[in-house]
Each structure stands twice: as structure tokens, then as C-alpha cells.
Motif scaffolding. Structure first.
Motif, PDB file in Angstrom:
ATOM      1  N   GLU A   1      -3.392 -13.618 -19.141  1.00 30.04           N
ATOM      2  CA  GLU A   1      -1.957 -13.540 -18.858  1.00 30.04           C
ATOM      3  C   GLU A   1      -1.648 -13.849 -17.388  1.00 30.04           C
ATOM      4  N   LEU A   2      -2.511 -14.593 -16.722  1.00 31.71           N
ATOM      5  CA  LEU A   2      -2.321 -14.922 -15.309  1.00 31.71           C
ATOM      6  C   LEU A   2      -0.924 -15.483 -15.035  1.00 31.71           C
ATOM      7  N   VAL A   3      -0.322 -14.990 -13.947  1.00 34.09           N
ATOM      8  CA  VAL A   3       0.928 -15.538 -13.411  1.00 34.09           C
ATOM      9  C   VAL A   3       0.600 -15.993 -11.993  1.00 34.09           C
ATOM     10  N   TYR A   4       0.603 -17.307 -11.783  1.00 30.19           N
ATOM     11  CA  TYR A   4       0.216 -17.877 -10.488  1.00 30.19           C
ATOM     12  C   TYR A   4       1.439 -18.528  -9.855  1.00 30.19           C
ATOM     13  N   SER A   5       2.021 -17.828  -8.889  1.00 31.72           N
ATOM     14  CA  SER A   5       3.189 -18.363  -8.182  1.00 31.72           C
ATOM     15  C   SER A   5       2.722 -19.235  -7.024  1.00 31.72           C
ATOM     16  N   HIS A   6       3.533 -20.209  -6.676  1.00 30.73           N
ATOM     17  CA  HIS A   6       3.234 -21.120  -5.563  1.00 30.73           C
ATOM     18  C   HIS A   6       4.261 -20.935  -4.454  1.00 30.73           C
ATOM     19  N   SER A   7       3.878 -21.295  -3.237  1.00 35.02           N
ATOM     20  CA  SER A   7       4.800 -21.163  -2.107  1.00 35.02           C
ATOM     21  C   SER A   7       6.012 -22.085  -2.251  1.00 35.02           C
ATOM     22  N   SER A   8       5.922 -23.073  -3.134  1.00 37.17           N
ATOM     23  CA  SER A   8       7.057 -23.963  -3.410  1.00 37.17           C
ATOM     24  C   SER A   8       8.086 -23.312  -4.330  1.00 37.17           C
ATOM     25  N   GLY A   9       7.708 -22.176  -4.949  1.00 41.66           N
ATOM     26  CA  GLY A   9       8.600 -21.504  -5.881  1.00 41.66           C
ATOM     27  C   GLY A   9       8.211 -21.721  -7.331  1.00 41.66           C
ATOM     28  N   GLY A  10       7.315 -22.665  -7.598  1.00 40.01           N
ATOM     29  CA  GLY A  10       6.868 -22.899  -8.963  1.00 40.01           C
ATOM     30  C   GLY A  10       5.957 -21.775  -9.439  1.00 40.01           C
ATOM     31  N   VAL A  11       5.873 -21.629 -10.748  1.00 40.60           N
ATOM     32  CA  VAL A  11       5.028 -20.599 -11.351  1.00 40.60           C
ATOM     33  C   VAL A  11       4.203 -21.228 -12.462  1.00 40.60           C
TER      34      VAL A  11
ATOM     35  N   LEU B   1      -4.690  -4.420  -5.643  1.00 36.24           N
ATOM     36  CA  LEU B   1      -3.772  -5.263  -4.887  1.00 36.24           C
ATOM     37  C   LEU B   1      -4.519  -5.760  -3.656  1.00 36.24           C
ATOM     38  N   VAL B   2      -4.516  -7.065  -3.462  1.00 29.95           N
ATOM     39  CA  VAL B   2      -5.183  -7.673  -2.317  1.00 29.95           C
ATOM     40  C   VAL B   2      -4.097  -8.298  -1.443  1.00 29.95           C
TER      41      VAL B   2
ATOM     42  N   CYS C   1      -0.114 -13.395   1.422  1.00 27.06           N
ATOM     43  CA  CYS C   1      -0.184 -13.413  -0.035  1.00 27.06           C
ATOM     44  C   CYS C   1      -0.576 -12.065  -0.616  1.00 27.06           C
ATOM     45  N   LEU C   2      -0.274 -11.942  -1.891  1.00 26.26           N
ATOM     46  CA  LEU C   2      -0.646 -10.798  -2.690  1.00 26.26           C
ATOM     47  C   LEU C   2      -1.357 -11.318  -3.929  1.00 26.26           C
ATOM     48  N   ALA C   3      -2.600 -10.884  -4.114  1.00 21.85           N
ATOM     49  CA  ALA C   3      -3.341 -11.182  -5.341  1.00 21.85           C
ATOM     50  C   ALA C   3      -3.511  -9.874  -6.095  1.00 21.85           C
ATOM     51  N   VAL C   4      -3.376  -9.934  -7.406  1.00 21.04           N
ATOM     52  CA  VAL C   4      -3.483  -8.750  -8.245  1.00 21.04           C
ATOM     53  C   VAL C   4      -4.635  -8.942  -9.223  1.00 21.04           C
ATOM     54  N   TRP C   5      -5.512  -7.961  -9.263  1.00 24.18           N
ATOM     55  CA  TRP C   5      -6.638  -7.949 -10.192  1.00 24.18           C
ATOM     56  C   TRP C   5      -6.472  -6.762 -11.134  1.00 24.18           C
ATOM     57  N   LYS C   6      -6.843  -6.956 -12.392  1.00 19.52           N
ATOM     58  CA  LYS C   6      -6.724  -5.902 -13.419  1.00 19.52           C
ATOM     59  C   LYS C   6      -8.105  -5.615 -13.988  1.00 19.52           C
TER      60      LYS C   6
ATOM     61  N   PHE D   1      -8.443 -11.669 -12.522  1.00 19.99           N
ATOM     62  CA  PHE D   1      -7.353 -12.123 -11.653  1.00 19.99           C
ATOM     63  C   PHE D   1      -6.084 -12.239 -12.489  1.00 19.99           C
ATOM     64  N   LEU D   2      -5.074 -11.420 -12.184  1.00 20.82           N
ATOM     65  CA  LEU D   2      -3.882 -11.327 -13.018  1.00 20.82           C
ATOM     66  C   LEU D   2      -2.651 -12.011 -12.426  1.00 20.82           C
ATOM     67  N   ALA D   3      -2.492 -11.963 -11.100  1.00 16.72           N
ATOM     68  CA  ALA D   3      -1.272 -12.521 -10.513  1.00 16.72           C
ATOM     69  C   ALA D   3      -1.516 -12.905  -9.062  1.00 16.72           C
ATOM     70  N   TYR D   4      -0.726 -13.887  -8.613  1.00 14.02           N
ATOM     71  CA  TYR D   4      -0.802 -14.351  -7.234  1.00 14.02           C
ATOM     72  C   TYR D   4       0.605 -14.675  -6.759  1.00 14.02           C
ATOM     73  N   GLN D   5       0.939 -14.194  -5.562  1.00 14.73           N
ATOM     74  CA  GLN D   5       2.254 -14.459  -4.972  1.00 14.73           C
ATOM     75  C   GLN D   5       2.107 -14.759  -3.475  1.00 14.73           C
TER      76      GLN D   5
END
Length: 128
Positions: A37-47, A82-83, A104-109, A117-121
Motif C-alpha cells: 500500500e505504498l504512498v510515494y509523494s514527490h516534491s513536484s506534488g505528484g503521488v 517515522l524517519v 523528508c519523512l519516510a514511514v515504515w510499518k 516502507f509504507l509512505a514517503y513525503q
């Protein structure tokens, strides 16, 4: 060593492995590290989802040349890590050389099969 200290060390090692997989274009390893269920956001705003991110890597949209990812801290809360840190990279995006400077914030579950690796912002650093 406490359990939190052990988990923090594991997460730091997993972050190194994730960025190494990106640099080496090792999509199998990146997939192995990632939560479905990874959600990988980009600095451009894309996901991206895991699949759309992998598709972008396969098609050559993202080609990482160098990545520096200092970690400010890792916070473990129950089964989530939370990283907080930086992601500074030289890469090619859609054929254009690009330099990224992000906080950045990386989230691991934690799952039954280990940490995933679950999410990146990312947030672009002003003036970078």
C-alpha cells in the motif's frame, strides 16, 4: 540494547537499503522493502503507488545518480517508524538532469514479514 534501539538501527539500515535499491535500479529489492500500500509523494506534488512508481522506474522516468540521505531522527511508535531527515539527490527525470534538496519523512510499518516502507513525503528546501 533496548528493543527501540534495535528497531531504530534496523530502520536506519533499511533506509540505506532502500536508497541503494533506487541508485542501483534494483526494482526487485525496492519491491521487497516496500509495503503493497505504498504512498510515494514527490516534491513536484505528484503521488505514486508502489506499482506506478515501479512503472516510472522501469520506463526510465527516474534515474538516480547520487543520493545523500542524512537522518535527523527515527521515532518508533508501536508498529510504525517515522524517519525524519533529508533526501538530496542528483538524478535524471524524464531526460532532464535534476538536483533535489528535500527535508523528508519516510514511514515504515512493522508487518508479519518485517518492516516495510509504507509512505514517503518530501518538502523542497527553500532556495535549493
Amino acid at each position: 540494547m533496548t528493543a527501540t534501539h534495535d528497531a531504530t538501527t534496523i530502520i536506519r539500515d533499511l533506509e540505506d537499503a532502500r536508497y541503494k535499491a533506487m541508485l542501483e535500479h534494483d526494482l526487485a529489492r525496492f519491491t521487497e522493502l516496500s509495503h503493497p500500500e505504498l504512498v510515494y509523494s514527490h516534491s513536484s506534488g505528484g503521488v505514486d503507488t508502489l506499482e506506478s512508481y515501479l512503472d516510472s522506474m522501469r520506463s526510465g522516468i527516474y534515474e538516480y545518480h547520487e543520493v545523500n540521505h542524512p537522518i535527523d531522527f527515527v521515532r518508533i511508535v508501536d508498529d510504525v517508524a517515522l524517519v525524519v531527515g533529508e533526501m538530496n539527490a542528483d538524478l535524471t527525470i524524464s531526460g532532464r538532469p535534476t538536483t533535489l534538496r528535500n527535508k523528508c519523512l519516510a514511514v515504515w510499518k512493522r508487518t508479519e514479514s518485517g518492516w516495510r516502507f509504507l509512505a514517503y513525503q518530501p518538502t523542497p528546501v527553500t532556495g535549493a
